[in-house]
Design an enzyme around this catalytic site. Structure first.
Site, mmCIF file in Angstrom:
data_model
loop_
_atom_site.group_PDB
_atom_site.id
_atom_site.type_symbol
_atom_site.label_atom_id
_atom_site.label_comp_id
_atom_site.label_asym_id
_atom_site.label_seq_id
_atom_site.Cartn_x
_atom_site.Cartn_y
_atom_site.Cartn_z
ATOM 1 N N SER A 194 0.860 -1.195 0.000
ATOM 2 C CA SER A 194 0.000 0.000 0.000
ATOM 3 C C SER A 194 0.886 1.230 0.000
ATOM 4 C CB SER A 194 -0.855 -0.014 1.276
ATOM 5 O OG SER A 194 -1.478 1.235 1.484
ATOM 6 N N TYR A 229 -2.769 -1.378 10.530
ATOM 7 C CA TYR A 229 -2.778 -1.841 9.134
ATOM 8 C C TYR A 229 -1.540 -1.287 8.432
ATOM 9 C CZ TYR A 229 -4.011 -1.712 4.146
ATOM 10 O OH TYR A 229 -3.988 -1.832 2.778
HETATM 11 N N1 LIG Z 1 -8.794 -0.557 -1.454
HETATM 12 C C1 LIG Z 1 -7.760 0.206 -1.122
HETATM 13 O O1 LIG Z 1 -7.899 1.451 -0.964
HETATM 14 C C2 LIG Z 1 -6.389 -0.383 -0.984
HETATM 15 C C3 LIG Z 1 -5.299 0.486 -0.929
HETATM 16 C C4 LIG Z 1 -4.020 -0.049 -0.775
HETATM 17 C C5 LIG Z 1 -3.844 -1.413 -0.677
HETATM 18 N N2 LIG Z 1 -4.927 -2.233 -0.732
HETATM 19 C C6 LIG Z 1 -4.665 -3.673 -0.610
HETATM 20 O O2 LIG Z 1 -5.163 -4.327 -1.752
HETATM 21 C C7 LIG Z 1 -5.514 -5.664 -1.425
HETATM 22 C C8 LIG Z 1 -6.900 -5.978 -1.962
HETATM 23 O O3 LIG Z 1 -7.816 -5.082 -1.373
HETATM 24 P P1 LIG Z 1 -9.218 -4.684 -2.044
HETATM 25 O O4 LIG Z 1 -9.361 -3.224 -1.832
HETATM 26 O O5 LIG Z 1 -9.339 -5.249 -3.395
HETATM 27 O O6 LIG Z 1 -10.218 -5.393 -1.024
HETATM 28 P P2 LIG Z 1 -11.530 -6.306 -1.211
HETATM 29 O O7 LIG Z 1 -12.325 -5.871 -2.375
HETATM 30 O O8 LIG Z 1 -12.182 -6.330 0.132
HETATM 31 O O9 LIG Z 1 -10.894 -7.713 -1.528
HETATM 32 C C9 LIG Z 1 -10.169 -8.422 -0.576
HETATM 33 C C10 LIG Z 1 -10.307 -9.881 -0.922
HETATM 34 O O10 LIG Z 1 -9.520 -10.621 -0.009
HETATM 35 C C11 LIG Z 1 -10.270 -11.734 0.433
HETATM 36 N N3 LIG Z 1 -9.799 -12.060 1.764
HETATM 37 C C12 LIG Z 1 -9.806 -11.298 2.874
HETATM 38 N N4 LIG Z 1 -9.313 -11.973 3.930
HETATM 39 C C13 LIG Z 1 -8.972 -13.203 3.465
HETATM 40 C C14 LIG Z 1 -8.430 -14.350 4.059
HETATM 41 N N5 LIG Z 1 -8.136 -14.402 5.365
HETATM 42 N N6 LIG Z 1 -8.204 -15.448 3.294
HETATM 43 C C15 LIG Z 1 -8.496 -15.430 1.979
HETATM 44 N N7 LIG Z 1 -9.030 -14.368 1.353
HETATM 45 C C16 LIG Z 1 -9.276 -13.271 2.098
HETATM 46 C C17 LIG Z 1 -11.728 -11.288 0.393
HETATM 47 O O11 LIG Z 1 -12.618 -12.384 0.152
HETATM 48 P P3 LIG Z 1 -13.386 -13.167 1.341
HETATM 49 O O12 LIG Z 1 -13.959 -12.097 2.218
HETATM 50 O O13 LIG Z 1 -14.376 -14.001 0.637
HETATM 51 O O14 LIG Z 1 -12.325 -13.964 2.007
HETATM 52 C C18 LIG Z 1 -11.745 -10.369 -0.812
HETATM 53 O O15 LIG Z 1 -12.066 -11.068 -1.998
HETATM 54 C C19 LIG Z 1 -5.397 -5.766 0.099
HETATM 55 O O16 LIG Z 1 -4.179 -6.380 0.435
HETATM 56 C C20 LIG Z 1 -5.387 -4.321 0.554
HETATM 57 O O17 LIG Z 1 -4.675 -4.154 1.752
HETATM 58 C C21 LIG Z 1 -6.186 -1.765 -0.889
#
Ligand SMILES: NC(=O)c1ccc[n+]([C@@H]2O[C@H](COP(=O)([O-])OP(=O)(O)OC[C@H]3O[C@@H](n4cnc5c(N)ncnc54)[C@H](OP(=O)(O)O)[C@@H]3O)[C@@H](O)[C@H]2O)c1
Length: 247
Positions: A138, A151
């Site tokens: 991130s 986080y």
């Molecule tokens: N969105 C942002 O602003 C942002 C910014 C910087 C970095 N990120 C990073 O980008 C990555 C993806 O985030 P996103 O924004 O795309 O979030 P998201 O839409 O909530 O997707 C996260 C995915 O991870 C899965 N997940 C969560 N915990 C899990 C576990 N213990 N085991 C297996 N699967 C799991 C969830 O599915 P289930 O709930 O079905 O398990 C979901 O499909 C993360 O690492 C996040 O920290 C996001």
């Protein structure tokens, strides 16, 4: 690296950034496996994609990880790319509540679980002619935000490990990439004003460019500007990040 005709495992590939990566890479003729905890979410995702299969696995649970690794070894022994994308965040103020439990859960999901998966999948990745690991950190791996404090620390830990891993694997066929998204509009970020963020497709597009051009640190959108600010003055960059509303 060449990113066609590869086999790619994406944790958390059923939604958000992971889903957009699965979509883009499947359109480039790669075989994709996505994982997550919710089977309904994964089924819904693969119904919209071609050449994508799924396995239900919680990356924080050792039994699930062993099942996932067994599945890969049996059905996809030519795994070329592991994308550690699944993540978890708690929004709270350190001044208002204890941090230990939130920090433990975030460290397990965002730091220790990618390490365990890499430990267990490195033997298969090392067998391929051209393999890669992508760790999704991130912009907050560069400097923390006070409203997602632990986080931010978990992503800084993953960043540090990723740098060491890249150096350590330099003489193998496994290249280590780090993807640093800024605020992205997904379910994950809804609580922290994610609707003001970039679309997850932009993150997938910049990942693809980074993989194809062997850019190991892929600083997406605002992260690239923030990195420049941080290089000029870490203190001013930190202050600016935390002055912005709900970074
Ligand atoms: N969105 C942002 O602003 C942002 C910014 C910087 C970095 N990120 C990073 O980008 C990555 C993806 O985030 P996103 O924004 O795309 O979030 P998201 O839409 O909530 O997707 C996260 C995915 O991870 C899965 N997940 C969560 N915990 C899990 C576990 N213990 N085991 C297996 N699967 C799991 C969830 O599915 P289930 O709930 O079905 O398990 C979901 O499909 C993360 O690492 C996040 O920290 C996001």
């Amino acid at each position: 690296m060449n990113i066609t005709n590869k086999t790619v495992l994406i944790t958390g590939g059923g939604s958000g950034i992971g889903f957009q990566i699965a979509k883009l890479l499947s359109e480039k003729n790669n075989t994709i496996i996505i994982t997550g905890r919710s089977e309904a979410r994964l089924k819904d995702a693969i119904a919209k994609l071609n050449n994508v299969s799924y396995l239900v696995a919680d990356i924080t649970k050792e039994d699930d990880v062993n099942k996932l690794v067994g599945y890969i070894n049996e059905h996809h022994p030519k795994l070329d790319v592991l994308i550690n994308n699944a993540g978890q965040a708690f929004m709270y103020e350190l001044a208002d509540q204890p941090a230990f439990e939130n920090a433990g859960a975030e460290m397990l999901t965002n730091y220790l679980s990618p390490i365990r998966l890499i430990d267990k999948l490195l033997p298969v990745l090392k067998k391929q002619a051209e393999a890669a690991i992508v760790n999704v950190t991130s912009v907050l791996a560069i400097a923390p935000s006070h409203d997602v404090p632990t986080y931010s620390a978990s992503k800084a830990a993953l960043h540090s490990y990723t740098q060491a891993l890249r150096l350590s694997l330099a003489d193998t066929g496994v290249t280590v990439f780090e993807l640093y998204p800024p605020l992205v509009d997904t379910e994950f970020s809804a609580e922290i004003g994610g609707s003001n963020g970039i679309p997850p497709k932009q993150v997938a597009d910049e990942l693809l460019e980074g993989l194809e051009s062997d850019t190991y640190d892929i600083r997406v959108g605002f992260t690239a500007q923030f990195w420049d600010m941080h290089l000029k003055s870490p203190d001013e960059a930190f202050a600016m990040l935390n002055a912005r509303e709900r970074n």
